[in-house]
Design a protein around this motif. Structure first.
Motif, PDB file in Angstrom:
ATOM      1  N   LEU A  93      -8.107  16.639  13.826  1.00 38.83           N
ATOM      2  CA  LEU A  93      -6.645  16.528  13.730  1.00 38.83           C
ATOM      3  C   LEU A  93      -6.241  15.545  12.631  1.00 38.83           C
ATOM      4  O   LEU A  93      -5.272  15.764  11.905  1.00 38.83           O
ATOM      5  N   VAL A  94      -7.009  14.467  12.507  1.00 33.35           N
ATOM      6  CA  VAL A  94      -6.693  13.486  11.459  1.00 33.35           C
ATOM      7  C   VAL A  94      -6.934  14.107  10.082  1.00 33.35           C
ATOM      8  O   VAL A  94      -6.144  13.905   9.152  1.00 33.35           O
ATOM      9  N   LYS A  95      -7.985  14.909   9.964  1.00 32.21           N
ATOM     10  CA  LYS A  95      -8.223  15.602   8.678  1.00 32.21           C
ATOM     11  C   LYS A  95      -7.048  16.543   8.373  1.00 32.21           C
ATOM     12  O   LYS A  95      -6.566  16.607   7.252  1.00 32.21           O
ATOM     13  N   ARG A  96      -6.605  17.279   9.391  1.00 31.11           N
ATOM     14  CA  ARG A  96      -5.491  18.226   9.196  1.00 31.11           C
ATOM     15  C   ARG A  96      -4.243  17.484   8.720  1.00 31.11           C
ATOM     16  O   ARG A  96      -3.507  17.959   7.857  1.00 31.11           O
ATOM     17  N   ASP A  97      -4.013  16.276   9.262  1.00 30.28           N
ATOM     18  CA  ASP A  97      -2.729  15.592   9.052  1.00 30.28           C
ATOM     19  C   ASP A  97      -2.806  14.428   8.066  1.00 30.28           C
ATOM     20  O   ASP A  97      -1.874  13.620   8.005  1.00 30.28           O
ATOM     21  N   THR A  98      -3.904  14.324   7.315  1.00 30.27           N
ATOM     22  CA  THR A  98      -4.096  13.125   6.473  1.00 30.27           C
ATOM     23  C   THR A  98      -2.875  12.825   5.598  1.00 30.27           C
ATOM     24  O   THR A  98      -2.383  11.681   5.568  1.00 30.27           O
ATOM     25  N   ASP A  99      -2.366  13.819   4.904  1.00 32.06           N
ATOM     26  CA  ASP A  99      -1.276  13.556   3.959  1.00 32.06           C
ATOM     27  C   ASP A  99      -0.006  13.126   4.685  1.00 32.06           C
ATOM     28  O   ASP A  99       0.678  12.192   4.259  1.00 32.06           O
ATOM     29  N   ALA A 100       0.301  13.811   5.790  1.00 32.22           N
ATOM     30  CA  ALA A 100       1.518  13.463   6.539  1.00 32.22           C
ATOM     31  C   ALA A 100       1.403  12.059   7.125  1.00 32.22           C
ATOM     32  O   ALA A 100       2.371  11.279   7.113  1.00 32.22           O
ATOM     33  N   LEU A 101       0.215  11.720   7.612  1.00 32.72           N
ATOM     34  CA  LEU A 101       0.014  10.374   8.176  1.00 32.72           C
ATOM     35  C   LEU A 101       0.182   9.313   7.083  1.00 32.72           C
ATOM     36  O   LEU A 101       0.833   8.280   7.285  1.00 32.72           O
ATOM     37  N   ALA A 102      -0.403   9.588   5.902  1.00 31.25           N
ATOM     38  CA  ALA A 102      -0.311   8.615   4.814  1.00 31.25           C
ATOM     39  C   ALA A 102       1.144   8.434   4.375  1.00 31.25           C
ATOM     40  O   ALA A 102       1.602   7.309   4.117  1.00 31.25           O
ATOM     41  N   THR A 103       1.881   9.525   4.328  1.00 30.82           N
ATOM     42  CA  THR A 103       3.281   9.430   3.895  1.00 30.82           C
ATOM     43  C   THR A 103       4.106   8.637   4.906  1.00 30.82           C
ATOM     44  O   THR A 103       4.895   7.748   4.532  1.00 30.82           O
ATOM     45  N   LEU A 104       3.915   8.930   6.185  1.00 33.71           N
ATOM     46  CA  LEU A 104       4.659   8.181   7.217  1.00 33.71           C
ATOM     47  C   LEU A 104       4.321   6.691   7.138  1.00 33.71           C
ATOM     48  O   LEU A 104       5.200   5.829   7.206  1.00 33.71           O
ATOM     49  N   MET A 105       3.031   6.411   6.948  1.00 34.99           N
ATOM     50  CA  MET A 105       2.608   5.007   6.872  1.00 34.99           C
ATOM     51  C   MET A 105       3.247   4.309   5.668  1.00 34.99           C
ATOM     52  O   MET A 105       3.748   3.188   5.765  1.00 34.99           O
ATOM     53  N   ALA A 106       3.248   5.003   4.525  1.00 43.24           N
ATOM     54  CA  ALA A 106       3.821   4.407   3.313  1.00 43.24           C
ATOM     55  C   ALA A 106       5.303   4.105   3.518  1.00 43.24           C
ATOM     56  O   ALA A 106       5.801   3.058   3.104  1.00 43.24           O
ATOM     57  N   ARG A 107       6.017   5.023   4.171  1.00 39.71           N
ATOM     58  CA  ARG A 107       7.452   4.812   4.398  1.00 39.71           C
ATOM     59  C   ARG A 107       7.682   3.687   5.392  1.00 39.71           C
ATOM     60  O   ARG A 107       8.675   2.971   5.319  1.00 39.71           O
ATOM     61  N   GLU A 108       6.762   3.538   6.323  1.00 39.68           N
ATOM     62  CA  GLU A 108       7.042   2.553   7.380  1.00 39.68           C
ATOM     63  C   GLU A 108       6.582   1.147   7.036  1.00 39.68           C
ATOM     64  O   GLU A 108       7.235   0.172   7.395  1.00 39.68           O
ATOM     65  N   CYS A 109       5.426   1.013   6.337  1.00 40.81           N
ATOM     66  CA  CYS A 109       4.963  -0.359   6.086  1.00 40.81           C
ATOM     67  C   CYS A 109       4.986  -0.726   4.606  1.00 40.81           C
ATOM     68  O   CYS A 109       4.710  -1.866   4.254  1.00 40.81           O
ATOM     69  N   GLY A 110       5.304   0.232   3.729  1.00 41.97           N
ATOM     70  CA  GLY A 110       5.515  -0.123   2.327  1.00 41.97           C
ATOM     71  C   GLY A 110       4.259  -0.165   1.488  1.00 41.97           C
ATOM     72  O   GLY A 110       4.320  -0.509   0.309  1.00 41.97           O
ATOM     73  N   LYS A 111       3.106   0.183   2.062  1.00 40.94           N
ATOM     74  CA  LYS A 111       1.893   0.205   1.237  1.00 40.94           C
ATOM     75  C   LYS A 111       1.920   1.454   0.367  1.00 40.94           C
ATOM     76  O   LYS A 111       2.424   2.504   0.776  1.00 40.94           O
ATOM     77  N   ASN A 112       1.317   1.340  -0.810  1.00 41.50           N
ATOM     78  CA  ASN A 112       1.313   2.482  -1.714  1.00 41.50           C
ATOM     79  C   ASN A 112       0.560   3.662  -1.079  1.00 41.50           C
ATOM     80  O   ASN A 112      -0.420   3.478  -0.355  1.00 41.50           O
ATOM     81  N   LEU A 113       1.026   4.865  -1.419  1.00 42.24           N
ATOM     82  CA  LEU A 113       0.468   6.094  -0.854  1.00 42.24           C
ATOM     83  C   LEU A 113      -1.058   6.158  -0.980  1.00 42.24           C
ATOM     84  O   LEU A 113      -1.749   6.612  -0.061  1.00 42.24           O
ATOM     85  N   THR A 114      -1.594   5.705  -2.113  1.00 42.12           N
ATOM     86  CA  THR A 114      -3.058   5.783  -2.293  1.00 42.12           C
ATOM     87  C   THR A 114      -3.762   4.867  -1.286  1.00 42.12           C
ATOM     88  O   THR A 114      -4.816   5.206  -0.750  1.00 42.12           O
ATOM     89  N   GLU A 115      -3.150   3.701  -1.028  1.00 39.89           N
ATOM     90  CA  GLU A 115      -3.751   2.795  -0.043  1.00 39.89           C
ATOM     91  C   GLU A 115      -3.608   3.356   1.364  1.00 39.89           C
ATOM     92  O   GLU A 115      -4.487   3.186   2.212  1.00 39.89           O
ATOM     93  N   CYS A 116      -2.469   4.016   1.620  1.00 40.33           N
ATOM     94  CA  CYS A 116      -2.257   4.588   2.956  1.00 40.33           C
ATOM     95  C   CYS A 116      -3.243   5.717   3.214  1.00 40.33           C
ATOM     96  O   CYS A 116      -3.790   5.849   4.305  1.00 40.33           O
ATOM     97  N   ARG A 117      -3.476   6.519   2.173  1.00 43.19           N
ATOM     98  CA  ARG A 117      -4.435   7.610   2.311  1.00 43.19           C
ATOM     99  C   ARG A 117      -5.824   7.026   2.598  1.00 43.19           C
ATOM    100  O   ARG A 117      -6.541   7.503   3.486  1.00 43.19           O
TER     101      ARG A 117
END
Ligand code: NAD
Length: 504
Positions: free
Chosen positions: A82-106
């Motif tokens: 499930l985490v593999k399926r949702d990697t991009d969506a999880l990274a985007t949500l994380m970037a929006r919520e904690c402000g880390k750059n998308l590459t770091e969130c990924r």
């Protein structure tokens, strides 16, 4: 700095005993790159809700403990998919919520995935127990680990996906059930993680979610039915948790806390590598990693050249929208973080350091700061070179001898991570052995984790359970289990076994 959000706000809920409770909007999670953007609204759990989450975890414990360790591990295999399926969506949500750059969130989502894969892997191997010799030939003796029961997982905002998994993973694999209290800065990514646990089929009550700020964590820690607290966060909160826990019989606390980390640049260092290592250590994640280095300890023969190159490189870094992967790093997590860094910048000036780059607010609707860089003398005893700042605030400190560099490195109350830049195996070995740290790096920045390696520190940085392997010691207790295959009773140490006291 960001475009208006096209994302619908998350309706935050608590998850207790396998049920999602009705959403509430007691507090909002905002995008630190644009404080107008509400990522979601969330309930602040009441004491009664915290207590019912602990009760639900307690009720689920016997059945989960009886489930085969391998079946428990297989639930993590489903979670991995499930985490593999949702990697991009999880990274985007994380970037929006904690402000880390998308590459770091990924990268963080991948780190979380690696921990899940690790847990799945050790389900069939590893650290469950040992067969050991007995003093009596007819006996087989075993050591076996058993889960304690209910584990509270209290986590920080800066690694809101991987750090919870570091602690939930080993705890659940070993048969414990959990109550997860994420940071109030990152409730949306935490809720999404728990949704994935549910989708992966973890049974009701094995993972429970309570949201909210410090008092929610405190209510959880004060609950005597919690056997183990796995905490990652600041020293101040970790100390408080250890104090509260000391009043609860048999409470175990695993605490990973802050740092005042450093990069040591030796006189033989490869210069460009040393500058890059310093920049990454100081400013990746805008200086908000537990292992971020806010001290670069540089040999006196290099200090002027190093300072020029470092300031020049830092001036080129782009701090901007976390969703734009070409930016180097994003904002601070919130206004409180900004105020804290600005107060340390002001303190540095008051303490008489030589300012090389006078960082400040970048304006706009976000919490953006530019780097503050200064040169300080170790002998001046400044607070700014001893306390964790957690932002783009860094001291360059000259040294004369390797002994002095190690002494400067060790002269803080923390002991989390240390990087040394050298071409000499003798120097490398010297700093490896003389510095107090949990993670040491050579010719690397003071950042980076691999889930099969210990991640923790000493002194005020940690109390000795660096995840994940050593965490198993915290979330299980060892049992001895001895089986007699003889037809009569023989005891060790020649102990008499006949009822009348004569040897049998
Ligand atoms: P924090 O200590 O402010 O908060 C951590 C968690 O503790 C949050 O969930 C918070 O709500 C909760 N909390 C606050 N008061 C509490 C109380 N009285 N009882 C129980 N829980 C309480 O930390 P933060 O600002 O979220 O994160 C940054 C800190 O975490 C830095 O110091 C950083 O170095 C550290 N950190 C350490 C590691 C590590 O592995 N050593 C990793 C990441 C972050």
């Amino acid at each position: 700095m960001t475009s208006p959000s096209t994302f619908a706000p998350v309706a935050g809920r608590l998850f207790v005993g396998g049920e999602w409770l009705a959403p509430r909007d007691d507090f909002a999670s905002r995008n630190p790159a644009n404080l107008d953007e509400v990522v979601g609204t969330f309930p602040q759990a009441t004491e009664a809700e915290v207590a019912s989450a602990v009760d639900a975890a307690r009720a689920a414990f016997p059945a989960w403990r009886r489930t085969s360790r391998i079946l428990r591990a297989e639930a993590f295999d489903r979670l991995a998919q499930l985490v593999k399926r949702d990697t991009d969506a999880l990274a985007t949500l994380m970037a929006r919520e904690c402000g880390k750059n998308l590459t770091e969130c990924r990268a963080e989502v991948i780190e979380g995935l690696h921990m899940i894969q690790y847990v799945f892997g050790v389900g069939r191997t590893g650290v469950y127990g040992e067969v050991v010799a007995s003093e009596i030939a007819e006996k087989d003796a075993f050591t076996r680990r058993k889960p304690w029961g209910v584990v509270a997982v209290v986590t920080p905002w800066n690694f809101p996906f991987a750090v919870p998994l570091w602690m939930l993973g080993p705890s659940l694999l070993e048969g414990n059930t959990c109550v997860f209290k994420p940071s109030e800065e990152t409730p949306a990514i935490a809720q999404r993680l728990v949704e994935l646990f549910v989708e992966a089929g973890f049974p009701k009550g094995t993972v429970n979610l309570v949201q909210g700020s410090g008092p929610v964590g405190e209510a959880l820690v004060k609950n005597p039915a919690v056997n183990v607290v796995c905490f990652t966060g600041s020293y101040a909160v970790g100390e408080r948790i250890q104090q509260v826990s000391a009043t609860i019989p048999n409470r175990i606390v695993a605490a990973e806390m802050g740092g005042k980390n450093a990069v040591i640049v030796c006189d033989d260092a490869r210069f460009d590598l040393a500058v890059n290592a310093g920049i990454l250590s100081a400013f990746k994640t805008t200086g908000q990693r537990c292992v971020s280095a806010s001290r670069i300890i540089v040999h006196e023969s290099l200090i002027d050249r190093y300072a020029r190159a470092f300031v020049e490189q830092a001036a080129r870094l782009r701090f901007g929208d976390p969703l734009d992967a070409s930016n180097f790093a994003g904002p601070l997590v919130n206004r409180k973080g900004v105020e804290k860094v600005l107060s340390y910048n002001a303190l540095a000036k008051k303490e008489g350091v030589k300012v090389l780059a006078d960082g400040g607010e970048l304006g706009g609707k976000g919490c953006f700061l530019s780097p503050f860089i200064y040169q300080a003398n170790a002998s001046a005893g400044t607070r700014v070179t001893h306390e964790e700042v957690f932002g783009p605030h860094v001291a360059l400190i000259p040294f004369k001898s390797d002994e002095e560099a190690a002494a400067i490195y060790n002269d803080t109350e923390y002991g989390l991570s240390m990087a040394v830049i050298t071409e000499s195996y003798r120097k490398m070995r010297f700093f490896r052995d003389e510095c107090d740290y949990g993670m040491g790096y050579v010719n690397l920045p003071s950042i980076g984790a691999e889930v099969h390696l210990p991640f923790g520190g000493v002194k005020k940085s940690g109390n000795g359970h660096p995840a994940p392997r050593a965490l198993v010691d915290a979330v299980t207790h060892r049992t001895a289990f001895t089986v007699n295959h003889g037809t009569d009773i023989k005891m060790a140490q020649g102990l008499a076994t006949a009822i009348d006291g004569a040897p049998a």
